[in-house]
Design an enzyme around this catalytic site. Structure first.
Site, PDB file in Angstrom:
ATOM      1  N   TYR A 109      48.370  71.596  54.363  1.00  0.00           N
ATOM      2  CA  TYR A 109      47.084  72.140  53.905  1.00  0.00           C
ATOM      3  C   TYR A 109      47.299  73.410  53.079  1.00  0.00           C
ATOM      4  CZ  TYR A 109      42.534  74.474  54.114  1.00  0.00           C
ATOM      5  OH  TYR A 109      41.370  75.129  53.775  1.00  0.00           O
ATOM      6  N   SER A 122      41.888  78.974  50.004  1.00  0.00           N
ATOM      7  CA  SER A 122      41.874  79.467  51.389  1.00  0.00           C
ATOM      8  C   SER A 122      42.856  80.628  51.491  1.00  0.00           C
ATOM      9  CB  SER A 122      42.316  78.353  52.343  1.00  0.00           C
ATOM     10  OG  SER A 122      42.584  78.913  53.630  1.00  0.00           O
TER      11      SER A 122
HETATM   12  P1  NAP Z   1      33.294  70.730  55.887  1.00  0.00           P
HETATM   13  O1  NAP Z   1      32.252  71.381  56.712  1.00  0.00           O
HETATM   14  O2  NAP Z   1      34.214  69.762  56.542  1.00  0.00           O
HETATM   15  O3  NAP Z   1      32.616  70.023  54.640  1.00  0.00           O
HETATM   16  C1  NAP Z   1      33.449  69.369  53.715  1.00  0.00           C
HETATM   17  C2  NAP Z   1      32.650  68.857  52.549  1.00  0.00           C
HETATM   18  O4  NAP Z   1      33.577  68.232  51.639  1.00  0.00           O
HETATM   19  C3  NAP Z   1      31.622  67.814  52.953  1.00  0.00           C
HETATM   20  O5  NAP Z   1      30.495  67.955  52.128  1.00  0.00           O
HETATM   21  C4  NAP Z   1      32.352  66.502  52.628  1.00  0.00           C
HETATM   22  O6  NAP Z   1      31.466  65.437  52.276  1.00  0.00           O
HETATM   23  C5  NAP Z   1      33.134  66.905  51.409  1.00  0.00           C
HETATM   24  N1  NAP Z   1      34.247  66.008  51.137  1.00  0.00           N
HETATM   25  C6  NAP Z   1      35.306  65.721  51.944  1.00  0.00           C
HETATM   26  N2  NAP Z   1      36.098  64.829  51.328  1.00  0.00           N
HETATM   27  C7  NAP Z   1      35.520  64.551  50.126  1.00  0.00           C
HETATM   28  C8  NAP Z   1      35.854  63.695  49.047  1.00  0.00           C
HETATM   29  N3  NAP Z   1      36.940  62.919  49.065  1.00  0.00           N
HETATM   30  N4  NAP Z   1      35.023  63.665  47.975  1.00  0.00           N
HETATM   31  C9  NAP Z   1      33.907  64.443  47.934  1.00  0.00           C
HETATM   32  N5  NAP Z   1      33.544  65.250  48.927  1.00  0.00           N
HETATM   33  C10 NAP Z   1      34.348  65.299  50.011  1.00  0.00           C
HETATM   34  O7  NAP Z   1      34.252  71.801  55.180  1.00  0.00           O
HETATM   35  P2  NAP Z   1      34.139  73.403  55.033  1.00  0.00           P
HETATM   36  O8  NAP Z   1      34.689  74.024  56.250  1.00  0.00           O
HETATM   37  O9  NAP Z   1      32.793  73.776  54.542  1.00  0.00           O
HETATM   38  O10 NAP Z   1      35.224  73.649  53.868  1.00  0.00           O
HETATM   39  C11 NAP Z   1      34.850  73.593  52.503  1.00  0.00           C
HETATM   40  C12 NAP Z   1      36.007  74.076  51.648  1.00  0.00           C
HETATM   41  O11 NAP Z   1      36.370  75.404  52.051  1.00  0.00           O
HETATM   42  C13 NAP Z   1      37.268  73.239  51.779  1.00  0.00           C
HETATM   43  O12 NAP Z   1      37.900  73.135  50.526  1.00  0.00           O
HETATM   44  C14 NAP Z   1      38.127  74.047  52.744  1.00  0.00           C
HETATM   45  O13 NAP Z   1      39.492  73.792  52.563  1.00  0.00           O
HETATM   46  C15 NAP Z   1      37.749  75.457  52.335  1.00  0.00           C
HETATM   47  N6  NAP Z   1      37.973  76.462  53.387  1.00  0.00           N
HETATM   48  C16 NAP Z   1      37.306  76.375  54.573  1.00  0.00           C
HETATM   49  C17 NAP Z   1      37.518  77.343  55.556  1.00  0.00           C
HETATM   50  C18 NAP Z   1      36.817  77.295  56.874  1.00  0.00           C
HETATM   51  O14 NAP Z   1      37.225  78.049  57.797  1.00  0.00           O
HETATM   52  N7  NAP Z   1      35.750  76.500  57.031  1.00  0.00           N
HETATM   53  C19 NAP Z   1      38.431  78.388  55.318  1.00  0.00           C
HETATM   54  C20 NAP Z   1      39.105  78.424  54.094  1.00  0.00           C
HETATM   55  C21 NAP Z   1      38.850  77.461  53.145  1.00  0.00           C
HETATM   56  P3  NAP Z   1      31.093  64.269  53.340  1.00  0.00           P
HETATM   57  O15 NAP Z   1      30.489  64.963  54.502  1.00  0.00           O
HETATM   58  O16 NAP Z   1      30.175  63.388  52.604  1.00  0.00           O
HETATM   59  O17 NAP Z   1      32.414  63.630  53.675  1.00  0.00           O
END
Ligand code: NAP
Length: 251
Positions: A155, A142
């Protein structure tokens, strides 16, 4: 287009958000994809169905990446289904923002267990399947790893740790033909940002106002770049931390 033809990829946390988009873009480029999820079977099945409806190949595998036995099973199932592995995307992650006074041991451990330990465990198992031909690892970090916001101390620390792992392992694994890079997304609208109350918040407005390209990110923005990094077009790229953020995180 077939930038990932004959490749097999594991994408962790691919039942929704950025991970789901990466899985779908990888499949469009010809990769066979393992769609990992923790609890959202329905979401993972939806991603697999979208891929197969488009003529691609994918399976859904449940595994909590913070549990070693689950991660071992995830890669056993990958091997059983496809007999090889070329790409690992460590995308599974959680973000729980809190002022320092409200940080609990549980909040600390949960984020480190999923975001950092989960990635380490997946890398260890992926390396066994990469074998002599090597492979590509993408860690979804991130922008806050380098530019932490207030209330994101834990985080941000998990993502800084992930970036350090990327750099160290690029040096450790280059001789094994393994490339490893971090993608640093900016704010990206996903199911996660909706459930955490970020979408529509004042914080989101501030982030958009600070973003040179003037909008929130879409999962596709990240996924298209992940395709490039995973493909042979990035064969000379390793150990990098690349901001994909509309310019808000320019390092
Ligand atoms: P999201 O919509 O909350 O989706 C998270 C995904 O991770 C879901 O598929 C969830 O599966 C899975 N997950 C959570 N805990 C898990 C575990 N213990 N084992 C396996 N899978 C797990 O998240 P997102 O916003 O797409 O973010 C994805 C990544 O991008 C993360 O690493 C986040 O830190 C990074 N990121 C996001 C943003 C943003 O603004 N969205 C910005 C920077 C970085 P289930 O649904 O089955 O729990």
């Amino acid at each position: 287009m077939s930038k990932l033809k004959n490749k097999v990829a594991v994408v962790t946390g691919a039942s929704k958000g950025i991970g789901a988009s990466i899985a779908e873009h990888f499949a469009k480029e010809g990769a066979k994809v393992v769609v990992n999820y923790s609890s959202s079977k329905e979401g993972a099945d939806r991603v697999v169905n979208a891929i197969t409806a488009g003529g691609g190949t994918a399976i859904a595998v449940q595994a909590d990446v913070s549990k070693p036995s689950d991660v071992i099973r995830l890669f056993e199932e990958t091997n059983k289904a496809f007999g090889q592995l070329d790409i690992l995307v460590n995308n599974a992650g959680i973000y729980q923002f809190a002022a320092i006074e409200l940080v609990t041991e549980e909040l600390y451990r949960k984020q480190f267990d999923i975001n950092v330990l989960g990635s380490v465990l997946a890398i260890q198992e992926a390396l066994k399947l990469f074998g002599d031909k090597g492979g590509s690892i993408i860690n979804i970090s991130s922008g806050v790893s380098k530019s932490p916001m207030a209330n994101s101390s834990i985080y941000s620390a998990t993502k800084a740790a992930l970036d350090a792992i990327t750099i160290a392992l690029s040096k450790e694994l280059g001789a094994k033909k393994v490339r490893i890079n971090s993608i640093l997304p900016g704010a990206t609208e996903t199911e996660g940002t909706h459930s955490q109350g970020i979408t529509g918040s004042d914080l989101e407005k501030q982030l958009i106002a600070s973003t040179p390209l003037g909008r929130i990110g879409h999962p596709d923005d990240i996924a298209k770049f992940a395709v490039l990094l995973a493909s042979d077009d990035a064969a000379w790229v390793t150990g990098e931390q690349i901001s994909v953020s509309g310019g808000i995180y320019g390092f």
